[in-house]
Design a protein around this motif. Structure first.
Motif, short mmCIF file in Angstrom:
data_model
loop_
_atom_site.label_atom_id
_atom_site.label_comp_id
_atom_site.label_asym_id
_atom_site.label_seq_id
_atom_site.Cartn_x
_atom_site.Cartn_y
_atom_site.Cartn_z
N LEU A 155 0.83 -1.20 0.00
CA LEU A 155 0.00 0.00 0.00
C LEU A 155 0.87 1.26 0.00
O LEU A 155 0.52 2.27 -0.62
CB LEU A 155 -0.93 -0.01 1.22
N ASP A 194 1.96 1.82 -3.50
CA ASP A 194 0.88 2.44 -4.27
C ASP A 194 0.92 3.96 -4.11
O ASP A 194 0.77 4.71 -5.10
CB ASP A 194 -0.49 1.92 -3.80
N ALA A 195 1.13 4.42 -2.88
CA ALA A 195 1.16 5.86 -2.62
C ALA A 195 2.41 6.51 -3.22
O ALA A 195 2.34 7.60 -3.81
CB ALA A 195 1.10 6.11 -1.11
N LEU A 224 -3.60 6.96 -7.24
CA LEU A 224 -3.64 6.19 -6.00
C LEU A 224 -4.86 5.27 -5.95
O LEU A 224 -4.75 4.10 -5.53
CB LEU A 224 -3.65 7.13 -4.79
N MET A 225 -6.01 5.76 -6.38
CA MET A 225 -7.20 4.93 -6.38
C MET A 225 -7.03 3.74 -7.33
O MET A 225 -7.40 2.62 -7.00
CB MET A 225 -8.43 5.75 -6.78
N ASN A 229 -4.20 2.35 -8.25
CA ASN A 229 -3.21 1.45 -7.66
C ASN A 229 -3.82 0.63 -6.53
O ASN A 229 -3.54 -0.57 -6.39
CB ASN A 229 -2.02 2.25 -7.13
N THR A 230 -4.63 1.27 -5.70
CA THR A 230 -5.24 0.58 -4.57
C THR A 230 -6.18 -0.52 -5.03
O THR A 230 -6.24 -1.60 -4.41
CB THR A 230 -5.99 1.58 -3.68
N THR A 285 -4.00 -3.43 -5.98
CA THR A 285 -3.51 -4.14 -4.80
C THR A 285 -4.62 -4.94 -4.13
O THR A 285 -4.40 -6.07 -3.69
CB THR A 285 -2.88 -3.14 -3.80
N SER A 286 -5.81 -4.37 -4.07
CA SER A 286 -6.94 -5.11 -3.49
C SER A 286 -7.24 -6.36 -4.30
O SER A 286 -7.49 -7.44 -3.74
CB SER A 286 -8.18 -4.20 -3.44
N LYS A 319 -11.91 -0.61 -11.00
CA LYS A 319 -10.82 0.35 -11.22
C LYS A 319 -11.34 1.59 -11.92
O LYS A 319 -10.97 2.72 -11.57
CB LYS A 319 -9.73 -0.32 -12.06
N ARG A 357 5.55 1.50 -9.77
CA ARG A 357 4.82 0.51 -8.98
C ARG A 357 5.30 -0.91 -9.28
O ARG A 357 5.53 -1.71 -8.36
CB ARG A 357 3.32 0.63 -9.27
#
Length: 293
Positions: free
Chosen positions: A35, A38-39, A106-107, A109-110, A113-114, A132, A285
């Protein structure tokens, strides 16, 4: 002879037992660090594109309001950037652009990752699904509307009180941004492998299909989204009230006259935002995630 790796207490045996029993296996390895990656990736991409986009957005706004021409406004911004870089880089316009695109990356990427966590996939994997698109669109449009309101007050006509954007205008702007988001985050993972399969080995050595798609897709979609942008602006600039009624034929004539040149102008803004920014975000990333897998 017993295999020590398959002992009841080993991690491998536990994983096999979970899979055999039908339980869901999540990829939670280094989840906190992932995470953080991602940031970092989002911030790296947004930092690279924010100054240029701030210049372009300011010049367009000042040109439309009569404060300055496009060239004069960009020249003024460049002088400030060169002579007083801290003043420009830490200004409110640059910070707002950083917020818009940093949040958008960021959204996206998150969500990746989720997805990798819930579907037990490698940390560096990317998606191209509805989640996404919805998450990145919400961030981009929501914060983008706030940014536009601030830019109008900063660079609009001196002393003028900005009026409310009509609901059809908001709808058109939202549709415009949704198309750009879809082309920037959802199309490249699909188009990239197709391009790779048609690239020669010499081309592959210089560029990947994914990187190429991240430049081409958001640029190409501007020829479709620009009429929405122009019609939304026309609804704002020429409100149809009372005797000053503007019919749709007049509005479409205005859109048609400015379609081509406006599309190329928007490409000049979108390519840095989602082409360069998208490539930087993806590469940073992927590189950092590979170390955590």
């Amino acid at each position: 002879m017993k295999n020590s790796d398959a002992s009841p207490s080993s991690p491998a045996a536990a994983s096999l037992a979970l899979q055999g029993s039908g339980s869901t296996v999540w990829n939670t390895k280094n989840l906190g660090s992932r995470l953080g990656v991602d940031a970092i990736s989002a911030a790296s991409a947004a930092s690279m594109v924010a100054p240029l986009i701030a210049m372009i957005d300011r010049s367009v706004m000042e040109n439309a309001s009569g404060r300055s021409s496009l060239a004069s406004s960009i020249a003024s911004s460049l002088r400030t950037l060169i002579t007083r870089p801290h003043t420009f880089l830490f200004s409110k316009p640059t910070a707002l652009i950083f917020l818009v695109y940093g949040s958008t990356y960021l959204m996206a990427n998150t969500v990746d990752t989720s997805s990798s966590t819930l579907n037990n996939r490698p940390a560096s994997s990317i998606t191209a699904g509805t989640a996404k698109f919805a998450a990145s669109s919400a961030a981009n449009i929501g914060i983008g509307i706030y940014k536009d309101q601030v830019f109008v007050r900063l660079f609009g006509p001196p002393g003028a009180v900005p009026r409310a954007v009509p609901l059809p205008g908001y709808t058109l702007f939202a549709a415009r941004d949704c198309l750009t988001i879809f082309a920037s985050f959802n199309v490249p993972p699909i188009l990239g492998p197709y391009l790779d399969s048609h690239f020669s080995n010499e081309v592959k050595a210089r560029m990947s299909g994914l990187s190429t798609a991240q430049f081409l897709a958001p640029a190409a979609v501007q020829f479709i989204s620009t009429p929405m942008h122009l019609l939304g602006l026309d609804l704002y600039n020429r409100p149809s009230t009372g005797a000053a009624t503007v019919n749709m034929r007049d509005r479409w004539d205005a859109v048609r006259r400015n379609w081509t040149i406006s599309a190329f102008a928007r490409i000049g803004r979108i390519v840095p935002a989602f082409g360069i920014g998208g490539v930087v975000n993806t590469k940073v990333r992927r590189s950092l995630m590979a170390k955590l897998e």
